[in-house]
Design an enzyme around this catalytic site. Structure first.
Site, PDB file in Angstrom:
ATOM      1  CD  GLN A  74      -1.122  -0.266   3.541  1.00 21.77           C
ATOM      2  OE1 GLN A  74      -1.213   0.517   4.422  1.00 21.77           O
ATOM      3  NE2 GLN A  74      -1.957  -1.344   4.005  1.00 21.77           N
ATOM      4  CG  HIS A  76      -0.531   5.861   3.851  1.00 21.06           C
ATOM      5  ND1 HIS A  76      -1.710   5.138   3.690  1.00 21.06           N
ATOM      6  CD2 HIS A  76       0.316   5.314   4.786  1.00 21.06           C
ATOM      7  CE1 HIS A  76      -1.567   3.913   4.542  1.00 21.06           C
ATOM      8  NE2 HIS A  76      -0.424   4.236   5.203  1.00 21.06           N
ATOM      9  CG  HIS A 151       3.934   1.224   3.886  1.00 23.09           C
ATOM     10  ND1 HIS A 151       3.427   2.253   2.911  1.00 23.09           N
ATOM     11  CD2 HIS A 151       3.030   0.923   4.663  1.00 23.09           C
ATOM     12  CE1 HIS A 151       2.251   2.769   3.519  1.00 23.09           C
ATOM     13  NE2 HIS A 151       1.901   1.925   4.526  1.00 23.09           N
ATOM     14  NE  ARG A 171      -7.460  -2.843   0.049  1.00 17.35           N
ATOM     15  CZ  ARG A 171      -8.303  -1.979   0.890  1.00 17.35           C
ATOM     16  NH1 ARG A 171      -7.895  -1.567   2.037  1.00 17.35           N
ATOM     17  NH2 ARG A 171      -9.393  -1.851   0.416  1.00 17.35           N
TER      18      ARG A 171
END
Length: 282
Positions: A74, A76, A151, A171
């Site tokens: 995933q 961010h 990560h 994801r």
């Protein structure tokens, strides 16, 4: 027996509030989490959230995570990408490893530079998992995970996570689990290469140490006894997160898996040998 100094705990001199706990079961969670966190029977606990009373408006979120298998690969968004999407902030996060089984793993960044086209193809055929830089974490390893880092947490870990309070994860790959992927959004914000953050380190459990000094939040590791000057610079609303027994704040004893909000760091009292995190937003 250690008795915290009562004179520090004037109810009139402080505002203090325990954070609510939200226990989250996950298929990748564990039924053998340490008893210090509580008795959850045979439930597979994946996360314990320490929920701020301001909810989504709070700048920080603290969680404990317990893993028995790999989580999704995933990423961010950073501040720019998040705000372009109408969100308040991006999502940097950091991890302190509290327990690591033999063979435990943690994926941070990639082993080699790549590009969006290669990552898209690898996410679709599953080979992206082999591109991730899987590390063998040890107890007390500290890892800073800047927004944009590809990560994944692996199996066999108990960690405490401090993050910007953004409930948004893209994801890229989920090992065939029936959950939505966010490939195009994730690739737009992903750093397609290795990541080595200068804040990564091994934390001595007996040493007080500043782990994060902005730009989005601060994290201080406290080990008792500590010099009071170590916390004088802490400002604004503080989140005190015990990592052992012997932690007290505002007249209350706290256990592992709990946290309390404070407006004054001088209200912290810790028994010799105890340790905690103190966190605040920038």
């Amino acid at each position: 027996m250690y008795v915290p100094p009562r004179q520090r705990f004037s109810k009139d001199a402080t505002k203090a509030r325990r954070l609510d706990l939200v226990v989250v079961e996950k298929p990748w969670g564990r039924s053998d989490i340490p008893a210090a966190f509580g008795n959850f029977g045979d439930r597979r606990i994946g996360e314990i959230w320490l929920v701020h009373p301001d909810g989504d408006a709070a700048p920080l979120m603290v969680k404990f995570l317990f893993t028995s298998e790999r989580l999704s690969v995933q990423v961010h968004p950073d501040e720019t990408a998040a705000q372009a999407a109408g969100l308040r902030s991006g999502k940097d996060e950091c991890w302190l490893v509290l327990a690591a089984d033999a063979g435990a793993e943690m994926g941070v960044g990639l082993t080699a530079p790549s590009n969006a086209d290669e990552l898209r193809a690898a996410a679709l055929d599953g080979s992206i998992a082999a591109m991730v830089d899987w590390r063998a974490p040890k107890v007390d390893d500290f890892i800073y995970n800047p927004a944009g880092t590809i990560h994944a947490l692996g199996a066999g870990l108990t960690i405490v996570e401090v993050q910007q309070n953004l409930d948004l994860t893209y994801r890229l790959y989920d090992y065939g689990r029936p959950r939505e992927l966010h490939l195009e959004q994730g690739l737009k914000v992903a750093n397609p290469g290795p990541v080595a953050d200068p804040r990564d380190c091994s934390v001595s459990p007996s040493t007080s140490q500043k782990l994060v000094s902005g730009p989005h939040f601060h994290v201080l590791h406290l080990a008792a006894p500590f010099d009071p000057a170590a916390i004088d610079h802490a400002k604004s609303e503080l989140t005190f997160v015990p990592l052992s027994t012997g932690c007290h704040a505002a007249g209350e004893s706290l256990r592992l898996g709990e946290a309390i909000l404070l407006d004054d760091p001088r209200l912290i009292a810790m028994a010799p040998g105890s340790r905690a995190l103190l966190c605040w937003a920038d």
